[in-house]
Design a protein around this motif. Sequence first.
Motif, short mmCIF file in Angstrom:
data_model
loop_
_atom_site.label_atom_id
_atom_site.label_comp_id
_atom_site.label_asym_id
_atom_site.label_seq_id
_atom_site.Cartn_x
_atom_site.Cartn_y
_atom_site.Cartn_z
N ALA A 156 0.79 -1.23 0.00
CA ALA A 156 0.00 0.00 0.00
C ALA A 156 0.83 1.28 0.00
O ALA A 156 1.95 1.33 0.51
CB ALA A 156 -0.93 0.02 1.22
N HIS A 195 -0.86 4.16 1.54
CA HIS A 195 -2.16 4.45 2.14
C HIS A 195 -2.29 5.92 2.57
O HIS A 195 -1.30 6.67 2.64
CB HIS A 195 -2.45 3.50 3.30
CG HIS A 195 -1.48 3.60 4.44
ND1 HIS A 195 -1.41 4.70 5.26
CD2 HIS A 195 -0.53 2.73 4.91
CE1 HIS A 195 -0.49 4.51 6.18
NE2 HIS A 195 0.07 3.32 5.99
N HIS A 241 -6.01 2.19 8.23
CA HIS A 241 -4.64 1.83 7.88
C HIS A 241 -3.75 1.80 9.12
O HIS A 241 -3.07 0.80 9.38
CB HIS A 241 -4.08 2.83 6.86
CG HIS A 241 -4.94 3.02 5.66
ND1 HIS A 241 -5.46 4.25 5.30
CD2 HIS A 241 -5.40 2.14 4.74
CE1 HIS A 241 -6.18 4.11 4.20
NE2 HIS A 241 -6.16 2.85 3.83
N MET A 294 -4.55 -7.40 -2.76
CA MET A 294 -4.78 -6.05 -3.28
C MET A 294 -6.20 -5.88 -3.82
O MET A 294 -6.86 -4.88 -3.55
CB MET A 294 -3.77 -5.73 -4.38
CG MET A 294 -2.34 -5.59 -3.90
SD MET A 294 -1.18 -5.34 -5.28
CE MET A 294 -1.64 -3.68 -5.82
N VAL A 342 -5.11 -0.49 0.09
CA VAL A 342 -4.00 -0.21 -0.83
C VAL A 342 -3.78 1.29 -1.00
O VAL A 342 -2.65 1.74 -1.21
CB VAL A 342 -4.25 -0.88 -2.19
CG1 VAL A 342 -3.18 -0.49 -3.21
CG2 VAL A 342 -4.29 -2.40 -2.02
N THR A 398 -7.75 2.71 -5.33
CA THR A 398 -8.91 2.14 -4.66
C THR A 398 -10.14 2.18 -5.53
O THR A 398 -10.84 1.17 -5.73
CB THR A 398 -9.16 2.89 -3.34
OG1 THR A 398 -8.05 2.66 -2.46
CG2 THR A 398 -10.44 2.40 -2.66
N LYS A 443 -1.54 -0.08 -9.13
CA LYS A 443 -0.76 0.58 -8.08
C LYS A 443 -0.03 1.78 -8.66
O LYS A 443 0.64 1.69 -9.67
CB LYS A 443 0.26 -0.40 -7.49
CG LYS A 443 1.03 0.16 -6.31
CD LYS A 443 0.14 0.38 -5.11
CE LYS A 443 0.88 1.06 -3.96
NZ LYS A 443 1.22 2.47 -4.28
#
Length: 332
Positions: A79, A81, A87, A226, A233, A241, A254
């Motif tokens: 992540a 985040h 998180h 994920m 993530v 997201t 990502k």
Amino acid sequence: MTDPVTMTELWRGELLESLHRGHAVICDETGQVVQAWGDPGAVIYPRSSCKMIQALPLITSGAAAKWQLGPEQLALACASHNGAAIHTDRVRAWAEMLGLGEADFRCGPQDPDDRDAHEALIRAHEQPCQIHNNCSGKHAGFLTLSQHMGAGPEYIEIDHPVQQAVRAAFEEVTGETSPGYGIDGCSAPNFATTVEGLARAMAWFASAGGRSDRQSAAAVDLVDAMTRHPELVAGEGRACTELMRAMGGRVAIKTGAEAVFVAIIPEKKLGVAVKIVDGATRASECAIAAILSHLGVLDADHPAARTFLNPEIKSRRGIHAGEIRPAGGFPA
């Protein structure tokens, strides 16, 4: 060397006000280039887009199994985040499980991007700590691996066993010897590769379900984590997201700093890597959304897709002023 191509445009009224150029590559399960824009051989730092690669040794070493890490922890290991409670609470609990605390992290403090968390710190007259760092999940993974190895506390040093294991995994899945490394925002080494090498690595992840070796099984677990927990993530409102949700868990994506973006598409066994040369995240988000739509895995009419594919530009009074959109001819 091939020049970068125009991928994203910003229109204000009838005038093309700004544009962003970049490189992008799609690779298949054999590691071959299926489609490319710009220079596939451009050497880049993948930044946080490669966190799933950095997390491979956490699983292959047996550390994840020893500590019974589940999909939530694996998603956090990949992540970048927002530092929201969902998180930080999980990262803090993970560290406590290891018998460690905030002082054992080496990522540095960061003000959380999550507004509620940011305002909570202000109200409490507290300063952000390392757990708030967007990379704290990755560092919790590094700490877990280091403890499993019986290695020293300075796990971000280039000659530390953790980073040597990361480099070995990185070079294996990119299919390239890294020409060097830079220091990432979280103080850990970030190994350089070509855009093609990064796309090849993502294709390796995408096709991992068809192989039975330990490294591939680890890749399957990370991609599953994920896509199962896109909220971990990145966070609410973030491209990673929202676009993963829009694709119904079929694709893992990502972002990385300086406008890098990757995608792992298991159903097509394809990997994608994008790098915008001026480092503009608004452009990498638009470009990856355009490529995912081009590949048929993202509905361009989905509200989340429109948010990043064609974000509206408004004045501070909310008046429509323009839009960001893929450049004409990209990504056809």
